[in-house]
Design a protein around this motif. Structure first.
Motif, PDB file in Angstrom:
ATOM      1  N   ASP A   9       0.807  -1.215   0.000  1.00 26.81           N
ATOM      2  CA  ASP A   9       0.000   0.000   0.000  1.00 26.81           C
ATOM      3  C   ASP A   9       0.844   1.272   0.000  1.00 26.81           C
ATOM      4  OD1 ASP A   9       0.809  -0.660   2.645  1.00 26.81           O
ATOM      5  OD2 ASP A   9      -0.727   0.655   3.478  1.00 26.81           O
ATOM      6  N   ASN A  10       2.159   1.146   0.110  1.00 32.33           N
ATOM      7  CA  ASN A  10       3.035   2.315   0.132  1.00 32.33           C
ATOM      8  C   ASN A  10       3.619   2.538  -1.263  1.00 32.33           C
ATOM      9  OD1 ASN A  10       5.370   3.971   0.329  1.00 32.33           O
ATOM     10  ND2 ASN A  10       5.578   3.483   2.491  1.00 32.33           N
ATOM     11  N   PRO A  11       3.195   3.620  -1.966  1.00 36.66           N
ATOM     12  CA  PRO A  11       3.687   3.868  -3.326  1.00 36.66           C
ATOM     13  C   PRO A  11       5.204   4.047  -3.394  1.00 36.66           C
ATOM     14  CG  PRO A  11       1.874   5.371  -2.785  1.00 36.66           C
ATOM     15  CD  PRO A  11       2.210   4.616  -1.544  1.00 36.66           C
ATOM     16  N   HIS A  12       5.801   4.592  -2.350  1.00 35.51           N
ATOM     17  CA  HIS A  12       7.253   4.778  -2.331  1.00 35.51           C
ATOM     18  C   HIS A  12       7.966   3.425  -2.320  1.00 35.51           C
ATOM     19  CE1 HIS A  12      11.222   5.671  -0.516  1.00 35.51           C
ATOM     20  NE2 HIS A  12      11.151   6.723  -1.296  1.00 35.51           N
ATOM     21  N   ASP A  13       7.508   2.498  -1.474  1.00 30.21           N
ATOM     22  CA  ASP A  13       8.106   1.161  -1.435  1.00 30.21           C
ATOM     23  C   ASP A  13       7.884   0.427  -2.757  1.00 30.21           C
ATOM     24  OD1 ASP A  13       8.998   1.636   1.107  1.00 30.21           O
ATOM     25  OD2 ASP A  13       7.582   0.288   2.095  1.00 30.21           O
ATOM     26  N   GLU A  14       6.722   0.618  -3.353  1.00 30.63           N
ATOM     27  CA  GLU A  14       6.450   0.010  -4.662  1.00 30.63           C
ATOM     28  C   GLU A  14       7.450   0.503  -5.702  1.00 30.63           C
ATOM     29  OE1 GLU A  14       3.345   0.549  -8.344  1.00 30.63           O
ATOM     30  OE2 GLU A  14       2.642   1.064  -6.342  1.00 30.63           O
ATOM     31  N   MET A  15       7.665   1.823  -5.750  1.00 32.33           N
ATOM     32  CA  MET A  15       8.596   2.393  -6.709  1.00 32.33           C
ATOM     33  C   MET A  15      10.011   1.841  -6.495  1.00 32.33           C
ATOM     34  SD  MET A  15      10.270   6.136  -7.074  1.00 32.33           S
ATOM     35  CE  MET A  15      10.883   5.822  -5.448  1.00 32.33           C
ATOM     36  N   LEU A  16      10.431   1.744  -5.229  1.00 33.48           N
ATOM     37  CA  LEU A  16      11.760   1.208  -4.937  1.00 33.48           C
ATOM     38  C   LEU A  16      11.878  -0.247  -5.369  1.00 33.48           C
ATOM     39  CD1 LEU A  16      12.460   2.709  -1.398  1.00 33.48           C
ATOM     40  CD2 LEU A  16      13.389   3.462  -3.592  1.00 33.48           C
ATOM     41  N   PRO A 117      14.813  -3.234   4.518  1.00 34.21           N
ATOM     42  CA  PRO A 117      15.895  -2.388   5.025  1.00 34.21           C
ATOM     43  C   PRO A 117      15.558  -0.909   4.805  1.00 34.21           C
ATOM     44  CG  PRO A 117      16.745  -4.131   3.617  1.00 34.21           C
ATOM     45  CD  PRO A 117      15.261  -4.133   3.465  1.00 34.21           C
ATOM     46  N   LEU A 118      16.020  -0.059   5.702  1.00 32.64           N
ATOM     47  CA  LEU A 118      15.754   1.368   5.586  1.00 32.64           C
ATOM     48  C   LEU A 118      16.637   2.040   4.542  1.00 32.64           C
ATOM     49  CD1 LEU A 118      15.293   2.281   9.345  1.00 32.64           C
ATOM     50  CD2 LEU A 118      13.532   1.823   7.629  1.00 32.64           C
ATOM     51  N   ASP A 119      17.837   1.536   4.360  1.00 35.32           N
ATOM     52  CA  ASP A 119      18.768   2.077   3.381  1.00 35.32           C
ATOM     53  C   ASP A 119      18.386   1.604   1.978  1.00 35.32           C
ATOM     54  OD1 ASP A 119      21.537   3.219   2.660  1.00 35.32           O
ATOM     55  OD2 ASP A 119      21.645   1.136   1.916  1.00 35.32           O
ATOM     56  N   PHE A 120      18.293   2.542   1.003  1.00 33.19           N
ATOM     57  CA  PHE A 120      17.859   2.153  -0.337  1.00 33.19           C
ATOM     58  C   PHE A 120      18.771   1.105  -0.964  1.00 33.19           C
ATOM     59  CE2 PHE A 120      18.262   2.435  -4.931  1.00 33.19           C
ATOM     60  CZ  PHE A 120      17.012   1.938  -5.281  1.00 33.19           C
ATOM     61  N   GLY A 121      20.079   1.256  -0.803  1.00 32.79           N
ATOM     62  CA  GLY A 121      21.007   0.286  -1.388  1.00 32.79           C
ATOM     63  C   GLY A 121      20.764  -1.119  -0.864  1.00 32.79           C
ATOM     64  N   GLU A 122      20.574  -1.230   0.447  1.00 36.05           N
ATOM     65  CA  GLU A 122      20.279  -2.539   1.047  1.00 36.05           C
ATOM     66  C   GLU A 122      18.919  -3.052   0.580  1.00 36.05           C
ATOM     67  OE1 GLU A 122      20.891  -3.053   5.314  1.00 36.05           O
ATOM     68  OE2 GLU A 122      22.089  -1.210   5.248  1.00 36.05           O
ATOM     69  N   PHE A 123      17.942  -2.148   0.513  1.00 36.86           N
ATOM     70  CA  PHE A 123      16.600  -2.515   0.062  1.00 36.86           C
ATOM     71  C   PHE A 123      16.666  -3.068  -1.362  1.00 36.86           C
ATOM     72  CE2 PHE A 123      12.227  -1.197  -1.391  1.00 36.86           C
ATOM     73  CZ  PHE A 123      11.515  -2.024  -0.544  1.00 36.86           C
ATOM     74  N   ALA A 124      17.388  -2.371  -2.234  1.00 39.57           N
ATOM     75  CA  ALA A 124      17.512  -2.805  -3.628  1.00 39.57           C
ATOM     76  C   ALA A 124      18.193  -4.167  -3.720  1.00 39.57           C
ATOM     77  CB  ALA A 124      18.280  -1.765  -4.431  1.00 39.57           C
ATOM     78  N   THR A 126      18.315  -6.531  -1.395  1.00 36.22           N
ATOM     79  CA  THR A 126      17.405  -7.539  -0.836  1.00 36.22           C
ATOM     80  C   THR A 126      16.352  -7.924  -1.857  1.00 36.22           C
ATOM     81  OG1 THR A 126      17.768  -6.768   1.426  1.00 36.22           O
ATOM     82  CG2 THR A 126      15.727  -7.985   0.999  1.00 36.22           C
ATOM     83  N   LEU A 127      15.756  -6.931  -2.504  1.00 36.34           N
ATOM     84  CA  LEU A 127      14.714  -7.208  -3.490  1.00 36.34           C
ATOM     85  C   LEU A 127      15.272  -7.914  -4.718  1.00 36.34           C
ATOM     86  CD1 LEU A 127      12.675  -3.933  -3.160  1.00 36.34           C
ATOM     87  CD2 LEU A 127      12.066  -6.199  -2.332  1.00 36.34           C
ATOM     88  N   ALA A 128      16.450  -7.527  -5.133  1.00 41.30           N
ATOM     89  CA  ALA A 128      17.068  -8.199  -6.280  1.00 41.30           C
ATOM     90  C   ALA A 128      17.315  -9.672  -5.962  1.00 41.30           C
ATOM     91  CB  ALA A 128      18.371  -7.501  -6.661  1.00 41.30           C
ATOM     92  N   ARG A 129      17.824  -9.958  -4.765  1.00 42.30           N
ATOM     93  CA  ARG A 129      18.054 -11.360  -4.375  1.00 42.30           C
ATOM     94  C   ARG A 129      16.741 -12.132  -4.311  1.00 42.30           C
ATOM     95  NH1 ARG A 129      21.963  -9.026  -0.689  1.00 42.30           N
ATOM     96  NH2 ARG A 129      20.393  -9.151   0.953  1.00 42.30           N
ATOM     97  N   LEU A 130      15.709 -11.502  -3.741  1.00 43.67           N
ATOM     98  CA  LEU A 130      14.395 -12.165  -3.681  1.00 43.67           C
ATOM     99  C   LEU A 130      13.885 -12.463  -5.083  1.00 43.67           C
ATOM    100  CD1 LEU A 130      12.492 -10.183  -0.904  1.00 43.67           C
ATOM    101  CD2 LEU A 130      13.022 -12.624  -0.885  1.00 43.67           C
ATOM    102  N   GLY A 131      13.943 -11.465  -5.941  1.00 42.57           N
ATOM    103  CA  GLY A 131      13.462 -11.649  -7.312  1.00 42.57           C
ATOM    104  C   GLY A 131      14.229 -12.729  -8.046  1.00 42.57           C
TER     105      GLY A 131
END
Length: 141
Positions: A9-16, A117-124, A126-131
């Motif tokens: 539901d968070n558009p910012h998290d979706e965009m990231l 993760p709060l840090d964008f680099g870590e978030f990216a 994490t999501l790349a590994r999940l994907g």
């Protein structure tokens, strides 16, 4: 090509998330639902998705816990109770660090529990590994 279902539901998290997947060169389609009820309607072809002709389930669902209408744990409970979606991989992707959420997710049948993760680099990363794991590596039944 298998899709990924993002329930966020968070558009910012979706965009990231979408940016991180593109950066990891994952070209699979991503369907985005804004709340738990909309996600269930999409998966069960009800409500606004009653005429959806695509019969394939997504390869994985990334599910936030704190969603409007039905929260992530309620969605998970409905998925695991229905034979059509019982085996759909569900990854809880949340900013919650509450032990009760982690326990409830595991008891509810989540395949994984991942903190955003709060840090964008870590978030990216994490999501790349999940994907990569769920879309390119995992072999579903």
């Amino acid at each position: 090509m298998k899709s990924l279902l993002l329930v966020e539901d968070n558009p910012h998290d979706e965009m990231l998330l979408l940016r991180a997947l593109r950066k990891a060169n994952l070209i699979n389609p991503v369907e985005v639902m804004r709340d738990g009820q909309q996600a269930l309607d999409y998966l069960f072809r009800e409500g606004e998705f009653a005429g959806r002709s695509d019969l394939d389930l997504p390869a994985v669902m990334l599910l936030d816990i704190g969603l409007p209408r039905l929260n992530g744990l309620q969605v998970l409970q409905r998925l695991r109770a229905d034979p059509r979606t019982r085996l759909l991989p569900a990854v809880i992707l949340t900013s919650s660090d509450d032990e009760r959420d982690r326990l409830g997710s595991c008891e509810g049948g989540a395949n994984s529990f991942v903190n955003k993760p709060l840090d964008f680099g870590e978030f990216a990363q994490t999501l790349a590994r999940l994907g990569l794991y769920w879309l390119a590596t995992n072999e579903p039944p």
